[in-house]
Design a protein around this motif. Structure first.
Motif, mmCIF file in Angstrom:
data_model
loop_
_atom_site.group_PDB
_atom_site.id
_atom_site.type_symbol
_atom_site.label_atom_id
_atom_site.label_comp_id
_atom_site.label_asym_id
_atom_site.label_seq_id
_atom_site.Cartn_x
_atom_site.Cartn_y
_atom_site.Cartn_z
ATOM 1 N N LEU A 43 0.831 -1.201 0.000
ATOM 2 C CA LEU A 43 0.000 0.000 0.000
ATOM 3 C C LEU A 43 0.869 1.255 0.000
ATOM 4 C CD1 LEU A 43 -2.988 0.996 0.203
ATOM 5 C CD2 LEU A 43 -2.652 1.091 2.676
ATOM 6 N N LEU A 44 1.943 1.222 0.788
ATOM 7 C CA LEU A 44 2.849 2.367 0.855
ATOM 8 C C LEU A 44 3.659 2.528 -0.431
ATOM 9 C CD1 LEU A 44 4.194 1.984 4.511
ATOM 10 C CD2 LEU A 44 2.654 3.762 3.656
ATOM 11 N N LEU A 45 3.998 1.393 -1.055
ATOM 12 C CA LEU A 45 4.840 1.440 -2.253
ATOM 13 C C LEU A 45 4.089 1.920 -3.492
ATOM 14 C CD1 LEU A 45 6.849 -1.896 -1.825
ATOM 15 C CD2 LEU A 45 7.705 0.439 -1.531
ATOM 16 N N ILE A 46 2.777 1.751 -3.482
ATOM 17 C CA ILE A 46 1.979 2.164 -4.643
ATOM 18 C C ILE A 46 1.813 3.676 -4.618
ATOM 19 C CG2 ILE A 46 -0.296 2.019 -5.732
ATOM 20 C CD1 ILE A 46 -0.514 -0.820 -4.552
ATOM 21 N N SER A 47 2.384 4.341 -5.607
ATOM 22 C CA SER A 47 2.384 5.810 -5.595
ATOM 23 C C SER A 47 1.688 6.430 -6.802
ATOM 24 C CB SER A 47 3.831 6.325 -5.536
ATOM 25 O OG SER A 47 4.566 5.867 -6.660
ATOM 26 N N SER A 48 1.144 5.599 -7.687
ATOM 27 C CA SER A 48 0.482 6.139 -8.877
ATOM 28 C C SER A 48 -0.559 5.146 -9.386
ATOM 29 C CB SER A 48 1.510 6.411 -9.982
ATOM 30 O OG SER A 48 2.065 5.189 -10.437
ATOM 31 N N LEU A 49 -1.397 5.626 -10.278
ATOM 32 C CA LEU A 49 -2.377 4.732 -10.905
ATOM 33 C C LEU A 49 -1.675 3.610 -11.659
ATOM 34 C CD1 LEU A 49 -5.216 6.987 -12.405
ATOM 35 C CD2 LEU A 49 -5.375 5.369 -10.509
ATOM 36 N N ALA A 50 -0.553 3.943 -12.277
ATOM 37 C CA ALA A 50 0.198 2.926 -13.023
ATOM 38 C C ALA A 50 0.657 1.809 -12.093
ATOM 39 C CB ALA A 50 1.396 3.563 -13.725
ATOM 40 N N ASP A 51 1.136 2.179 -10.899
ATOM 41 C CA ASP A 51 1.556 1.171 -9.913
ATOM 42 C C ASP A 51 0.378 0.293 -9.504
ATOM 43 O OD1 ASP A 51 4.098 2.205 -9.926
ATOM 44 O OD2 ASP A 51 3.848 3.371 -8.084
ATOM 45 N N LEU A 52 -0.751 0.935 -9.256
ATOM 46 C CA LEU A 52 -1.944 0.206 -8.823
ATOM 47 C C LEU A 52 -2.405 -0.775 -9.903
ATOM 48 C CD1 LEU A 52 -4.106 -0.023 -6.564
ATOM 49 C CD2 LEU A 52 -5.426 1.711 -7.804
ATOM 50 N N ILE A 53 -2.436 -0.301 -11.127
ATOM 51 C CA ILE A 53 -2.871 -1.146 -12.245
ATOM 52 C C ILE A 53 -1.886 -2.289 -12.476
ATOM 53 C CG2 ILE A 53 -3.223 -1.174 -14.754
ATOM 54 C CD1 ILE A 53 -4.353 1.716 -14.399
ATOM 55 N N ASP A 54 -0.594 -1.997 -12.369
ATOM 56 C CA ASP A 54 0.420 -3.050 -12.542
ATOM 57 C C ASP A 54 0.228 -4.168 -11.514
ATOM 58 O OD1 ASP A 54 1.625 -1.872 -14.708
ATOM 59 O OD2 ASP A 54 3.200 -0.879 -13.539
ATOM 60 N N LEU A 55 -0.058 -3.781 -10.275
ATOM 61 C CA LEU A 55 -0.288 -4.781 -9.228
ATOM 62 C C LEU A 55 -1.515 -5.626 -9.553
ATOM 63 C CD1 LEU A 55 0.256 -5.995 -6.390
ATOM 64 C CD2 LEU A 55 -1.271 -4.230 -5.481
ATOM 65 N N PHE A 56 -2.584 -4.968 -9.948
ATOM 66 C CA PHE A 56 -3.819 -5.691 -10.269
ATOM 67 C C PHE A 56 -3.614 -6.631 -11.453
ATOM 68 C CE2 PHE A 56 -6.840 -2.254 -8.374
ATOM 69 C CZ PHE A 56 -6.442 -2.638 -7.107
ATOM 70 N N GLU A 57 -2.823 -6.203 -12.423
ATOM 71 C CA GLU A 57 -2.552 -7.069 -13.580
ATOM 72 C C GLU A 57 -1.708 -8.273 -13.167
ATOM 73 O OE1 GLU A 57 -2.790 -4.655 -17.699
ATOM 74 O OE2 GLU A 57 -0.957 -4.298 -16.561
ATOM 75 N N ARG A 58 -0.711 -8.053 -12.327
ATOM 76 C CA ARG A 58 0.127 -9.172 -11.879
ATOM 77 C C ARG A 58 -0.696 -10.215 -11.133
ATOM 78 N NH1 ARG A 58 3.797 -5.191 -10.307
ATOM 79 N NH2 ARG A 58 3.348 -5.535 -8.099
ATOM 80 N N ARG A 59 -1.688 -9.732 -10.395
ATOM 81 C CA ARG A 59 -2.526 -10.648 -9.623
ATOM 82 C C ARG A 59 -3.759 -11.109 -10.396
ATOM 83 N NH1 ARG A 59 -2.338 -8.257 -3.419
ATOM 84 N NH2 ARG A 59 -0.132 -8.740 -3.089
#
Length: 217
Positions: A43-59
């Motif tokens: 949660l702390l490491l996610i700093s942008s929409l791109a980070d959030l989307i990348d995480l969701f795609e990986r999962r």
């Protein structure tokens, strides 16, 4: 249709990733996805929409055939209507209609011909891994791997072939039964019917050979 769906999805993702959100608003957006992020550190490491989307795609929480969280992100960000989103929904409807429902009853009947608690032979693992591509993640989720295990595999191995091989190797190491039947169901559930049919035939042949060797036939 598959190619159109993929292109449409990539276009939507590109627009979202380029969208800027101020820090205060983004913290509120992240708070709406605490369950999906499932880690205070992430949660702390996610700093942008791109980070959030990348995480969701990986999962595999979002991908070309499931954009429910994308719609939620768009709503939370108050982004103006993305025309590609409407087109994407139309493409998905067209695709789902053309594919028709999966006949799970048919699968279960055919599984009876397979010795389901035997391990997956290495030649079958190689066959799957050389053909499954990016769908290895979907297969892993269907085989009940946790998000952390999938993320670890994704981050530490260099290509889809090796990632799939590692997942199936770990799957073989499990003590629980019905491994072959679950694998076939997993391939059905991720709509890889042709691959499933080929794998099923290979497993049936393997079972027949096992029975011949043991004198069961």
């Amino acid at each position: 249709v598959e190619r159109k769906i993929e292109d449409s999805y990539n276009s939507i993702i590109a627009k979202l990733k380029s969208h800027s959100v101020n820090e205060e608003s983004f913290i509120k957006i992240k708070d709406n996805f605490l369950k999906e992020i499932d880690s205070p550190r992430r949660l702390l490491l996610i700093s942008s929409l791109a980070d959030l989307i990348d995480l969701f795609e990986r999962r595999l929480l979002i991908y070309s055939h499931d954009i429910r969280l994308i719609t939620k992100i768009i709503d939370l960000c108050n982004i103006e209507k993305i025309e590609e989103l409407i087109e994407h929904h139309k493409l998905l409807m067209e695709y789902n209609y053309s594919c028709g429902p999966i006949d799970y009853k048919e699968d279960n009947t055919r599984h009876e011909k397979i010795i389901s608690d035997h391990n997956i032979p290495w030649d079958v693992i190689e066959f799957i891994s050389n053909r499954i591509g990016d769908s290895w993640k979907e297969m892993a989720y269907e085989l009940q791997f946790k998000a952390g295990e999938i993320d670890f595999t994704d981050e530490n191995l260099e290509n889809c072939v090796k990632k799939s091989q590692e997942i199936l190797r770990k799957y073989n190491d499990r003590s629980q039964g019905c491994k072959r039947g679950r694998l076939i169901s997993a391939l059905s559930n991720i709509r890889r019917k042709l691959l499933r049919d080929d794998v099923e035939q290979m497993l049936m042949t393997s079972c027949i050979n096992c029975r011949l060797a043991s004198g069961s036939y």
